[in-house]
Design a protein around this motif. Sequence first.
Motif, PDB file in Angstrom:
ATOM      1  N   ARG A 262     -14.683  -9.174  -5.030  1.00 46.31           N
ATOM      2  CA  ARG A 262     -14.052  -8.595  -4.097  1.00 46.31           C
ATOM      3  C   ARG A 262     -13.337  -9.447  -3.197  1.00 46.31           C
ATOM      4  O   ARG A 262     -12.154  -9.029  -2.546  1.00 46.31           O
TER       5      ARG A 262
ATOM      6  N   ASP B 287      -9.556  -8.686  -2.304  1.00 42.70           N
ATOM      7  CA  ASP B 287      -8.973  -8.702  -0.965  1.00 42.70           C
ATOM      8  C   ASP B 287      -7.799  -9.512  -0.649  1.00 42.70           C
ATOM      9  O   ASP B 287      -7.197  -9.077   0.188  1.00 42.70           O
TER      10      ASP B 287
ATOM     11  N   ILE C 177      -7.678   1.840  -2.843  1.00 41.05           N
ATOM     12  CA  ILE C 177      -8.216   2.970  -2.439  1.00 41.05           C
ATOM     13  C   ILE C 177      -6.833   4.004  -1.841  1.00 41.05           C
ATOM     14  O   ILE C 177      -6.521   5.179  -2.053  1.00 41.05           O
ATOM     15  N   ASP C 178      -5.935   3.087  -0.982  1.00 43.69           N
ATOM     16  CA  ASP C 178      -4.985   3.848  -0.228  1.00 43.69           C
ATOM     17  C   ASP C 178      -3.795   4.383  -1.444  1.00 43.69           C
ATOM     18  O   ASP C 178      -3.522   5.395  -1.078  1.00 43.69           O
TER      19      ASP C 178
ATOM     20  N   GLY D 218      -2.761  -2.949  -5.202  1.00 39.76           N
ATOM     21  CA  GLY D 218      -4.027  -2.305  -5.336  1.00 39.76           C
ATOM     22  C   GLY D 218      -4.567  -3.226  -6.579  1.00 39.76           C
ATOM     23  O   GLY D 218      -4.032  -3.603  -7.505  1.00 39.76           O
TER      24      GLY D 218
ATOM     25  N   THR E  21       0.908  -0.974   0.016  1.00 42.94           N
ATOM     26  CA  THR E  21      -0.069   0.112  -0.144  1.00 42.94           C
ATOM     27  C   THR E  21       0.878   1.293  -0.164  1.00 42.94           C
ATOM     28  O   THR E  21       2.101   1.182   0.342  1.00 42.94           O
TER      29      THR E  21
ATOM     30  N   ASN F 217     -10.241  -3.057  -3.757  1.00 45.11           N
ATOM     31  CA  ASN F 217      -9.770  -3.579  -2.553  1.00 45.11           C
ATOM     32  C   ASN F 217      -9.280  -2.368  -1.761  1.00 45.11           C
ATOM     33  O   ASN F 217      -8.942  -1.290  -2.600  1.00 45.11           O
ATOM     34  N   GLU F 218      -8.881  -2.347  -0.666  1.00 49.77           N
ATOM     35  CA  GLU F 218      -8.298  -1.325   0.105  1.00 49.77           C
ATOM     36  C   GLU F 218      -7.040  -0.716  -0.169  1.00 49.77           C
ATOM     37  O   GLU F 218      -6.748   0.645  -0.439  1.00 49.77           O
TER      38      GLU F 218
ATOM     39  N   THR G 276      -2.859   7.079   2.286  1.00 46.83           N
ATOM     40  CA  THR G 276      -4.022   6.751   2.997  1.00 46.83           C
ATOM     41  C   THR G 276      -5.369   7.249   2.133  1.00 46.83           C
ATOM     42  O   THR G 276      -6.203   6.876   2.795  1.00 46.83           O
ATOM     43  N   GLY G 277      -5.097   7.628   0.930  1.00 47.40           N
ATOM     44  CA  GLY G 277      -6.392   7.942   0.171  1.00 47.40           C
ATOM     45  C   GLY G 277      -6.103   9.015  -0.822  1.00 47.40           C
ATOM     46  O   GLY G 277      -5.034   9.435  -0.855  1.00 47.40           O
TER      47      GLY G 277
END
Length: 400
Positions: A67, A71, A94-95, A76, A8, A90-91, A11-12
Amino acid sequence: MLTSECGTGGTGPDPGRSDRPMLADVTPALAALIGVVVGLLGGYLIAWAIVRQPNEGPEPDPLLELRRVLDALRCGGAVIGPIDEILAANEPAIDLGIVRGNRVAIPALLTQVREVRRTGETAAINLDQTRAGRAEQQLAVRVLRLEDGNVLVIADDRSAALRVQASARDFMANATHELKTPVGAITLLGEAVEQAADDPDAVVRFSRKIQAESSRLSLLVAQIVQLSRLQGQAPANAERLEVDEVIGSALDRSRQLAEARRISLTLGGVRGLVVRGSREQLVTALANLVHNAITYSDDKARVVVTTRPVEDAERGDRIAIAVSDNGIGISAEDTRRIFERFYRVDYARSRQTGGTGLGLSIVAEIVEGHGGEVAVWSKLGSGSTFTITLPAAPAEEEVA
């Protein structure tokens, strides 16, 4: 080709972003990962089509399964639908700022997604993006069309790997430059000795200079090797260490130099403190600080080493070891760069004393490897204090 781990980034997403597509440099590991993901997604879609029969219970949700697959990835991942909507992400996606809400957040990436959807040809690109308040990111991105017409995007943040690569490149350039100086001096002095063959005094004088430069070269090579081995890594041979004994060994290494300069070495503070680590590394770190304190102090000065326990509710008990002198001090500008490799506050004095500009870098690497920090306070004309803070040994390891 650069290799890096999927991971990652920030944070966004942030609207203040500039994107620049570059020639792709996607790693073999990422390419293999793409194959696995596509295989999983394709296998699921086939299985879903087979089991999708009327009157046999509720249909499985394909997006939910997508998903779940995404995940499981460390990098990403996102699946984009026919009208550029995000079907699953996945997260890490987004990160890294790949998606925002239900849309692709990077314009250059969205353009590539549309091109892949149109042509069906897999694309591999690099994207440099800058977001307000964040370090620049370098993303290796793979875009491919799935059998159902949706588009899969996989992105790997290569920023950390590129920083390591740049640091290694700078280190090698600086090391090469520093090695040239003593080597060049030895060459010139050798020629001088040859030309002064009929002058015994000159031969002796030049020979001594050759010995001094050879010693400096040997020290420089040894420190370069030591620094390359450290790299902030935890010591493999960590053991329980009495801080007093470590400090005593460090002072012994500099005692002859201190006596020659008539500088007193004083140990104070709390006794009986215990840490865990490599004895040789910690002695080296403290010896470097003590040696610097002596070098940059006037004759008949005083160097003091003190110890104290530090209570830290978040990180646990710690131990602070401070080396103080009343020497020439360091300016605020130099203080900010003092731990850089090959950086010297006083180049002339460093040359005179045989300094390499690596001593404090070695200190910083050793302390980092032990889970600690090193800080400096200094004032020109008043002296300096370097403080090493290390985790205290667990209570069960202390002497009863």
